[in-house]
Design a protein around this motif. Sequence first.
Motif, mmCIF file in Angstrom:
data_model
loop_
_atom_site.group_PDB
_atom_site.id
_atom_site.type_symbol
_atom_site.label_atom_id
_atom_site.label_comp_id
_atom_site.label_asym_id
_atom_site.label_seq_id
_atom_site.Cartn_x
_atom_site.Cartn_y
_atom_site.Cartn_z
ATOM 1 N N VAL A 10 0.867 -1.056 -0.492
ATOM 2 C CA VAL A 10 0.491 -0.216 -0.292
ATOM 3 C C VAL A 10 1.174 1.359 -0.189
ATOM 4 C CG1 VAL A 10 -1.692 1.063 1.674
ATOM 5 C CG2 VAL A 10 -1.679 -1.134 1.178
ATOM 6 N N GLY A 11 1.191 2.269 -1.546
ATOM 7 C CA GLY A 11 1.540 2.911 -1.184
ATOM 8 C C GLY A 11 2.886 1.794 -2.068
ATOM 9 N N TYR A 12 3.203 2.937 -3.295
ATOM 10 C CA TYR A 12 4.277 3.295 -4.193
ATOM 11 C C TYR A 12 5.308 3.956 -4.695
ATOM 12 C CZ TYR A 12 6.668 -0.360 -7.072
ATOM 13 O OH TYR A 12 7.469 -1.426 -7.542
ATOM 14 N N GLY A 13 5.705 4.724 -3.017
ATOM 15 C CA GLY A 13 6.634 6.077 -3.322
ATOM 16 C C GLY A 13 7.726 5.229 -3.327
ATOM 17 N N PHE A 14 9.351 6.645 -2.148
ATOM 18 C CA PHE A 14 10.254 5.742 -2.355
ATOM 19 C C PHE A 14 10.182 4.401 -1.838
ATOM 20 C CE2 PHE A 14 13.672 5.697 0.780
ATOM 21 C CZ PHE A 14 14.747 5.626 0.502
ATOM 22 N N GLU A 70 -2.904 -12.124 1.788
ATOM 23 C CA GLU A 70 -2.181 -12.089 3.634
ATOM 24 C C GLU A 70 -1.671 -10.709 4.150
ATOM 25 O OE1 GLU A 70 -1.170 -16.842 3.584
ATOM 26 O OE2 GLU A 70 -0.668 -15.735 1.644
ATOM 27 N N VAL A 71 -0.673 -10.368 3.893
ATOM 28 C CA VAL A 71 0.427 -9.736 4.445
ATOM 29 C C VAL A 71 -0.583 -7.814 3.548
ATOM 30 C CG1 VAL A 71 2.670 -8.681 4.373
ATOM 31 C CG2 VAL A 71 2.234 -11.281 4.449
ATOM 32 N N VAL A 72 -0.699 -7.312 4.220
ATOM 33 C CA VAL A 72 -1.301 -6.259 4.483
ATOM 34 C C VAL A 72 0.965 -4.808 4.752
ATOM 35 C CG1 VAL A 72 -2.401 -3.995 4.216
ATOM 36 C CG2 VAL A 72 -2.944 -6.550 4.300
ATOM 37 N N VAL A 73 0.885 -4.501 3.583
ATOM 38 C CA VAL A 73 2.804 -3.567 3.695
ATOM 39 C C VAL A 73 1.854 -2.031 3.798
ATOM 40 C CG1 VAL A 73 5.058 -3.488 2.809
ATOM 41 C CG2 VAL A 73 4.214 -5.490 2.868
ATOM 42 N N VAL A 96 2.936 -5.175 8.052
ATOM 43 C CA VAL A 96 3.974 -5.111 8.338
ATOM 44 C C VAL A 96 3.842 -3.100 7.838
ATOM 45 C CG1 VAL A 96 6.361 -3.936 7.363
ATOM 46 C CG2 VAL A 96 4.892 -6.648 7.325
ATOM 47 N N VAL A 97 4.046 -2.091 9.396
ATOM 48 C CA VAL A 97 4.007 -0.563 9.382
ATOM 49 C C VAL A 97 5.144 -0.681 9.224
ATOM 50 C CG1 VAL A 97 3.017 1.434 10.853
ATOM 51 C CG2 VAL A 97 1.852 -1.065 11.465
ATOM 52 N N ASP A 98 5.633 0.309 8.350
ATOM 53 C CA ASP A 98 6.646 0.779 8.361
ATOM 54 C C ASP A 98 6.855 1.647 8.892
ATOM 55 O OD1 ASP A 98 8.822 0.881 4.932
ATOM 56 O OD2 ASP A 98 8.643 2.855 6.808
ATOM 57 N N LYS A 99 8.524 2.514 9.368
ATOM 58 C CA LYS A 99 9.109 3.094 10.815
ATOM 59 C C LYS A 99 7.890 4.422 10.173
ATOM 60 C CE LYS A 99 11.797 5.310 8.994
ATOM 61 N NZ LYS A 99 12.227 6.557 8.513
ATOM 62 N N PRO A 100 8.018 5.000 11.012
ATOM 63 C CA PRO A 100 7.860 4.898 12.659
ATOM 64 C C PRO A 100 6.514 4.317 12.726
ATOM 65 C CG PRO A 100 7.051 7.475 12.010
ATOM 66 C CD PRO A 100 7.992 6.533 11.336
ATOM 67 N N VAL A 101 5.940 3.200 13.544
ATOM 68 C CA VAL A 101 4.520 2.943 13.429
ATOM 69 C C VAL A 101 3.447 3.886 13.935
ATOM 70 C CG1 VAL A 101 4.968 2.262 16.178
ATOM 71 C CG2 VAL A 101 3.627 0.886 14.760
#
Length: 358
Positions: A10-14, A70-73, A96-101
Amino acid sequence: MSRPLRALVVGYGFAGGWIHDPLIRATPGIEIGGIVTTDPERRALAMQRHGDVEFFDDVDTALAADADLEVVVLAVPNHLHLELATRALQLGRTVVVDKPVAPTAAEAREIAAHAERSDGTLAVFHNRRWDGDFLTVADLVRNGDLGTIRRFESRFDRWTPDSPPNWRDGDAVAGGGVMLDLGSHLVDQALQLLGPARTVYAELGRSDPRRQSDDHFFIALGHETGAVSHLFGDALEGSPALRFHVSGSSGAYVKNGKDIQEERLLADELPVPGHSGVEPRERWGEIRRGDDVEPVTTLAGDWTRFYAGLVAHLRDGAPLPVTVHEAIDVATVLDAARRSAQERMVVTLELSDAGVRP
């Protein structure tokens, strides 16, 4: 052999396009099954890389259309983490949450509470635990090569005067600012290396008038062990200082330059474990004991270890590579750092606070 886990990016930037995407493609046992982006250029790039992946305009449509995702990034702006993670967790997905949570520790704890009430799994992407230079520092400390550690200096300096403003330059309440961006990495590494923090002092500043939040910071942590961490980050530093300067009773380790993996990912190289994180000799650090200088081979970094660890957790019950409670620790320290800078004081963390758990 079981089929690979299927991930929705989800999201396709940097972060989504240049970090998560290649790391997932390089990791056995997981594959990209869907991408959420409405940006035409980013979608075009993703389509060049993935001829057989379905594209969606929003998360809800994607999760409703394909139960096998199954996995949402979540590689999206920080202020969206709570909302999107909650929805995916309620559907029993691994998130999976990119940092910071989250922008604050309170929101981080709210995400954790949703995870505990759901059938889903929550992990936080702190990939720089697997930087080659940080792995080298951790190895030196663990082996006692530097003796008792007194001070850990760690910097992320960048020179980005011409970069167009984006959401990371927005208000800190919405998740902007260099401290939340780069400081999340540095604080996580310091806590992993030296353990819980007891005191926090910080200075935040803004040099670029286009930004609404900090573009440079300094954080001092007093650890329970008695060691101190001095952490620096700057988006407008024309002459980056040492990446690491670790002082101990038996010597000091110094290192220039940042981990090489990001350079190779931005060159559109697919990661190869054991190769992509290997630094050339001229970039190695060294142990110094007065006039005695000893080069130290930088250990191979490997960011794919995050997704390999996630696959091992979901398939075999191995520990998560990064837990939400560790991410709450980081968020708690960053909250204290913001308070310290605002009130010009040293903040003492209470024993009950996340981030100082014995």
